[in-house]
Structure formats: structure tokens, C-alpha cells
Design an enzyme around this catalytic site. Structure first.
Site, PDB file in Angstrom:
ATOM      1  CG  ASP A 190      -0.397  -0.065   2.515  1.00  0.00           C
ATOM      2  OD1 ASP A 190       1.061  -0.110   2.687  1.00  0.00           O
ATOM      3  OD2 ASP A 190      -0.977  -0.165   3.512  1.00  0.00           O
ATOM      4  CG  HIS A 263      -7.054   0.187 -22.208  1.00  0.00           C
ATOM      5  ND1 HIS A 263      -5.719   0.326 -22.607  1.00  0.00           N
ATOM      6  CD2 HIS A 263      -6.849  -0.355 -20.976  1.00  0.00           C
ATOM      7  CE1 HIS A 263      -4.654  -0.111 -21.763  1.00  0.00           C
ATOM      8  NE2 HIS A 263      -5.360  -0.712 -20.900  1.00  0.00           N
ATOM      9  NE  ARG A 345       4.748   3.441 -18.467  1.00  0.00           N
ATOM     10  CZ  ARG A 345       3.906   2.546 -18.867  1.00  0.00           C
ATOM     11  NH1 ARG A 345       2.638   2.615 -18.530  1.00  0.00           N
ATOM     12  NH2 ARG A 345       4.591   1.556 -19.504  1.00  0.00           N
ATOM     13  CG  ASP A 347      -0.185   1.778 -20.340  1.00  0.00           C
ATOM     14  OD1 ASP A 347       0.783   1.376 -20.050  1.00  0.00           O
ATOM     15  OD2 ASP A 347      -1.486   1.388 -20.858  1.00  0.00           O
ATOM     16  CD  GLU A 376       4.133   1.060 -22.657  1.00  0.00           C
ATOM     17  OE1 GLU A 376       4.374  -0.222 -22.533  1.00  0.00           O
ATOM     18  OE2 GLU A 376       3.117   1.419 -22.372  1.00  0.00           O
ATOM     19  CG  HIS A 449       4.781  -3.377 -15.529  1.00  0.00           C
ATOM     20  ND1 HIS A 449       5.588  -2.028 -15.890  1.00  0.00           N
ATOM     21  CD2 HIS A 449       3.688  -3.302 -16.046  1.00  0.00           C
ATOM     22  CE1 HIS A 449       4.642  -1.343 -16.727  1.00  0.00           C
ATOM     23  NE2 HIS A 449       3.591  -2.179 -16.728  1.00  0.00           N
TER      24      HIS A 449
END
Length: 636
Positions: A190, A263, A345, A347, A376, A449
């Protein structure tokens, strides 16, 4: 014989690389001649992207040397992407200069000019383009929030989540109907936990934290946003985010957020396919306030979704209502920057239209002049073609920086058997194509990731097309792990000393393992950290990998050369390479050798004989002997 042209040699082109709009670039070519066939005229062909019928720029004679003649011209183009090449003619024929490896020219007689892929690129950017000073010379650290650290504070969460108490166990990876399946299990990391670990990050030298998505979403990765205006309940509340930003600022650390705008989730208040939320989503009604945000082909069940995944309906980013919701005066971007975020950032930036990216930059910079906009983009972002159109990410009106996948791919290819010159060629191509303001804040990562863990790439067998069952069962052997750790030092040294800003993916600095999603998103092993040790002299070639990362952080803080300093290639051949970073009086020599045997590298001048040694043996006889699977670092 002198080369005909080299775009990376300032005898032929000044300045090196991209050009601020309105500044002059000087071009010179060398034409080897026979007395009976002198060149009668030479031309620079400087073509705006997508155009061919542009008048050639005449070049003027500029002196003779070595059985040939120099020709020269100047150009001051406006903002945009350009392709250039040269030609000359004598009494017999026309000759064309085409680009080869290293920026050199091949000269050939012919009727047709070189194809686009054989032309040189010139990026011309807005002369007022600046990027945030606070990031240059710093260190980024990427955190997957659910897996970094749990504070132990209770959080009220949706009842359909699988909450796990076994911190450090393998994430769920099967896609079945069980309560704990891929993407649905939560280990409880968290925002308060991140706050509690700020001293650890400060000690590592971190100056900016990049958080994977923190907004309410119904998966542990949170890339299926459900509410852009709320912190996910599993991470805490808005007050926790404000406090994290404030405490981080006290430690000299800024926070940037992951904006997922191409999205949303189908289980969001905007789409509401699962009717979790009381208001009408776009799936529930054609008169929903969100109906125009999505791309329905036949309402309600046939709609555009991200990569065909129906749980991720695509947004209509240029819809006026959506655009205002994200980028408007009271929009999502500004709201969270007012709470303390230093930037965003973006996506899948290459799936966002120009009108949206333009509005994002305007909103971020209006809210905070030094706010960061990082995209990205997996390829060369200076000439990227996306959905049939050339993009202008780096020309001054959109992105400040991008995730530097070209560097990552080249570093890992080199360390797993590739030639050093290919790594050097990638570095020089990026430096030549990208504006200087972008280069100094490039996000230099070697894992995220979305990729296998660095240790697995360097030490283990390739993942290739192995399924999740294979990945789940595969752990590195002791020998594979030790090999991976040796090579990881080399990867980290390159990452920290090449132009740009290194980004550590949480846990890489302590040797976490894992192949693809979700195994690369494990829990940080706090219980297995080494005891605090005295600061080593220089860069330790042995010991815990964490001590090496800490030493790299100190090197970056102490050497101004890494804050936008010049990159000077020294050597690149087969398994080893060397270069210098230089800014003013600060100079650092770096040599890396992936071979098992020691390799000598000739030093670029006598001054380096007496340089301070941070790693490797002392110089002798004008050389430094770089250890096998090792490195040498010298500082002037």
C-alpha cells in the site's frame, strides 16, 4: 583516405545530432577526385519527412586535401523530421552518398537517389523545448504497489478480491474460476508501506518514484482503471497519496503516476458492464454521459477493445468530453498533480492520438512548469510510425522523455552474446536522433513489469514461448544465479553510466527472480536484505548486489558528468567496450568486458594513467586490463 562523410564526426556535420529550430547546421563532404574528372557541383538534399520534390541545396568548394576537395553548405530548417543525403556530378556521371553503419557514407554512381532507409535523419525540435532539470542526473525507481511493502494498516476493499497473507509466495497465475487467479490476488502492498520505505529508497540514491497505476481498478495490476478520481481502496485513500508525496519531497524524492488513458476496465464506472456502480455506464445506456468515450461498432456488446481483450474497452481519446475530463482545467492530470504528483508516465503512448498528447503536455506544463511527461514507446521514438502516421513525440510539443527500450534491448543482447559494436551503434543512433533535452532525461531501464526479470534474462534459459506452467516451476540454479549476478553488475553499470536516467525495477537491486507476468511482479523480499555494511571504496565487484547499486547511486551523485554530460566512444569490439562521460572538469572512464578472460583496453590519453580507480586494476603502460566478466571505472 578521408571518409566521404560521417554524420557523427564534427568535421562533416556540426552540431552533432538533433537541431533546435532556427539554428544552423553545417554540412561538409569530401570528394576524392582524379584530375581528369573533377567534381563540377555538389548538393545537399534535405527533405521534410514524406516529401521528395524539394530543391537541392548547392554546396560550395571548401578547400583541398589528400587528393580530394571539401564541399560545404549550411541549412536552418524549421521544426520537423528530415531525411538527408548528398550528390555530386562530374563530366561523366552523377554520384549519390548513402548512409551506412556508423553514420558513414557509401558513394555510388546511379540514376536514382538512395532509398529512405539509406538516408541520414535530422530531427529538428522547438528551440524553446526544455525538460525538467530535477530529473537529469537522478535515479528513477519503479514500484508495483501491491508487491512493494504492506504497512499492515487495514483497508476496506471490495468483497470479490482474493486477499493473501503469505507475503513472498508465488503470485496466482492460472486463468480459471478459482477465487485466486491471474490478476485477482492481492498481497496488500500500500501507499503507507511505500512511505515507510522512503529511507531505504533515499539510501539507494532514488530521486523519483514511478508508480504503476494506483487508481481504483479491479485487478492487482490496475491497468483496467475503474475510477480515475479515486485511489484504489487496497492502497489507501487520497490522503495517503498526499502524505506520501509530502514525505517523499522531504527526502528529495518526487512521485510520477502511471496514466492509462487508451482504455478503461469494462468493470468501471464509465463502462459499467458488470453493474458494479450505480450510475449508468456506456454499456448500460446510449444516453450515459460516458457513451461518447468508447468505440461501439454495435451497442452494447460489439466495441473496440485494447488488443482485442474485451475487458479493456478502448476510449475515444479525442472525444471532447473525455479530453476535458483528463486534460481540462479540473481534469485528472491536474487533480493529482495538485495532490503532489510531479508528472505522468503515459501507458502505450503510441496508441494515443496527437490531439490528446498535445493536450496532456499543455495541461501538465500549465499546472507545473517542471512537470514530467514520459511516454511508453518501445522503438526509436524520434521516427516512430504508429497507425500509419509518423509521430512527433520528441519535437517539443508532446513528450519530455520515453522508456528507453532501444538501450535495454542492446545492453541485454550484448551481455548474452552480442557484439559490443552493435550496442555502441544503438547508443550513438539514439544520441544522434533524439534532442539533447530528451537525452538527459531518458528513462534507462533494463526491466519493467512488462519484461522478465533482469536476473532471469542474464542467468537463466530464455523464456521464449514457454507457458506459465513452465515459468512457475522454473527457478534459477545456484550456478545460473551466480552467472546472472555477475552479468547484472555489468548491466547496471551500463544503465547507470550511459546518457539518460537509470530506472531500477523494484527488487532488481536485491536479485529478485521471475520470468513473465505475474512472476516478474513478486513481493519484495524485505526479510532477506543484508545487514547494513560500511560504504565500500569504489564499485564492489563482489558481495551483495544491493551494495553495488548503492555504490552506483553514490557515483552518480558525486560525478557531474552524469548530469547531461557528453558521451565519448572509446572502443567497441566483440565482447568489450569503453566510453567516457564528460562535463566540465568531471570525467569518468567506463569499460565493460563480458568475456570470461581479462581484456586490455587502450586508454584515450596519458592523463588517465593517474586517474582515481573506482573499479578494476590500476592503469599501466597506457592500458587498463578489464577483468573477465568485469569492469573498470576511472575518474578524473
Amino acid at each position: 583516405m578521408l571518409p566521404a562523410f560521417c554524420s557523427r564526426d564534427e568535421r562533416y556535420k556540426t552540431p552533432f545530432g538533433a537541431l533546435p529550430a532556427g539554428d544552423k547546421a553545417v554540412f561538409r563532404i569530401f570528394i576524392a577526385e582524379r584530375p581528369e574528372e573533377p567534381a563540377r557541383a555538389a548538393f545537399l538534399h534535405l527533405l521534410p519527412d514524406g516529401m521528395e520534390d524539394i530543391p537541392a541545396i548547392p554546396m560550395e568548394p571548401d578547400g583541398e586535401e589528400e587528393n580530394g576537395r571539401w564541399w560545404r553548405c549550411e541549412a536552418a530548417p524549421d521544426t520537423g523530421l528530415y531525411w538527408y543525403f548528398f550528390s555530386f556530378k562530374n563530366d561523366r556521371a552523377v554520384y549519390w552518398f548513402s548512409r551506412e553503419i556508423g553514420g558513414y557514407a557509401a558513394v555510388a554512381e546511379g540514376e536514382e537517389p538512395p532509398a529512405e532507409e539509406k538516408r541520414w535523419q535530422l530531427t529538428v525540435y522547438d528551440r524553446d523545448f526544455t525538460t525538467p532539470d530535477w530529473l537529469s542526473g537522478g535515479i528513477l525507481y519503479q514500484i508495483f504497489p501491491d508487491r512493494f511493502y504492506r504497512s499492515g494498516r487495514p483497508h476496506i476493499q471490495p468483497a470479490d478480491r482474493c486477499l493473501r497473507e503469505d507475503w513472498g509466495s508465488q503470485p496466482a497465475y492460472r486463468m480459471d474460476g478459482s477465487p485466486c487467479h491471474l490478476g485477482s490476488d492481492y498481497f496488500g502492498g500500500d501507499l503507507k508501506g511505500i512511505e515507510e520505505k522512503l529511507p531505504y529508497l533515499k539510501d539507494l540514491g532514488v530521486s523519483c518514484i514511478y508508480l504503476n497505476p494506483i487508481f481504483e481498478a479491479h485487478s492487482n495490476h490496475r491497468y483496467n482503471t475503474a475510477d480515475y478520481l479515486a485511489v484504489d481502496p487496497g492502497l489507501g485513500a487520497e490522503g495517503d497519496f498526499r502524505r506520501l508525496c509530502a514525505k517523499a519531497a522531504e527526502a528529495g524524492i518526487r512521485i510520477i503516476l502511471d496514466g492509462v488513458f487508451s482504455h478503461t476496465g469494462d468493470d468501471s464506472r464509465y463502462f459499467n458492464r458488470k453493474r458494479r456502480y450505480p450510475e449508468l455506464g456506456a454499456y448500460n445506456s446510449t444516453v450515459s454521459p460516458y457513451a461518447g468515450w468508447f468505440k461501439f461498432e454495435k451497442w452494447p456488446d460489439k466495441y473496440r477493445s485494447w488488443w482485442g481483450i474485451d475487458t479493456l474497452p478502448e476510449t475515444q481519446e479525442d472525444d471532447p468530453s473525455f479530453l476535458d475530463f483528463i486534460t481540462g482545467p479540473d481534469g485528472v492530470l491536474r487533480r493529482w498533480m495538485r495532490q503532489g504528483a510531479a508528472g505522468w508516465r503515459l501507458d502505450v503512448a503510441d496508441e494515443l492520438p496527437d490531439v490528446f498528447l498535445d493536450a496532456v503536455r499543455a495541461a501538465v506544463k500549465d499546472e507545473k512548469a517542471d512537470g514530467l511527461v514520459l511516454g511508453e514507446v518501445w522503438e526509436d521514438a524520434s521516427n516512430k510510425i504508429s497507425y500509419g502516421a509518423r509521430r512527433r513525440y520528441l519535437q517539443g510539443g508532446q513528450l519530455d522523455s520515453v522508456m528507453n527500450y532501444p538501450f535495454r534491448d542492446a545492453i541485454l543482447a550484448f551481455l548474452t552474446g552480442g557484439d559490443a559494436w552493435k550496442l555502441m551503434e544503438t547508443v550513438m543512433t539514439v544520441l544522434e536522433n533524439y534532442p539533447a533535452p530528451v537525452v538527459r532525461v531518458l528513462m534507462n531501464h533494463v526491466g519493467t513489469h512488462d519484461t522478465p526479470r533482469l536476473l532471469n534474462v542474464l542467468g537463466g534459459p530464455p523464456m521464449a514461448d514457454k507457458d506459465r506452467e513452465w515459468q512457475a516451476a522454473r527457478q534459477l540454479t545456484s550456478e545460473e544465479r551466480q552467472k546472472g549476478l555477475r552479468l547484472q553488475r555489468l548491466a547496471a553499470l551500463l544503465q547507470f553510466t550511459l546518457p539518460g536516467v537509470p530506472c531500477i525495477y523494484y527488487g532488481d537491486e536485491v536479485g529478485m527472480e521471475g520470468y513473465g507476468d505475474p512472476f516478474n511482479r513478486g513481493c519484495f523480499p524485505w526479510d532477506s536484505l543484508p545487514d547494513a555494511a560500511a560504504e565500500p571504496e569504489g564499485l564492489p565487484a563482489e558481495g551483495h548486489i544491493l551494495d553495488f547499486y548503492r555504490a552506483l547511486g553514490r557515483l552518480r551523485r558525486q560525478a557531474p558528468a552524469f548530469e547531461g554530460g557528453t558521451f565519448i566512444p572509446v572502443f567497441a569490439e566483440t565482447g568489450h567496450l569503453a566510453y567516457i562521460r564528460e562535463k566540465g572538469d568531471s570525467r569518468v572512464f567506463v569499460a565493460v568486458n563480458r568475456w570470461c578472460d581479462a581484456e586490455p583496453v587502450t586508454l584515450p590519453g596519458p592523463a588517465w594513467e593517474t586517474a582515481r580507480v573506482l573499479a578494476g586494476p590500476s592503469p599501466a603502460g597506457g592500458q587498463v586490463l578489464v577483468p573477465g566478466e568485469g569492469f573498470s571505472v576511472l575518474v578524473l
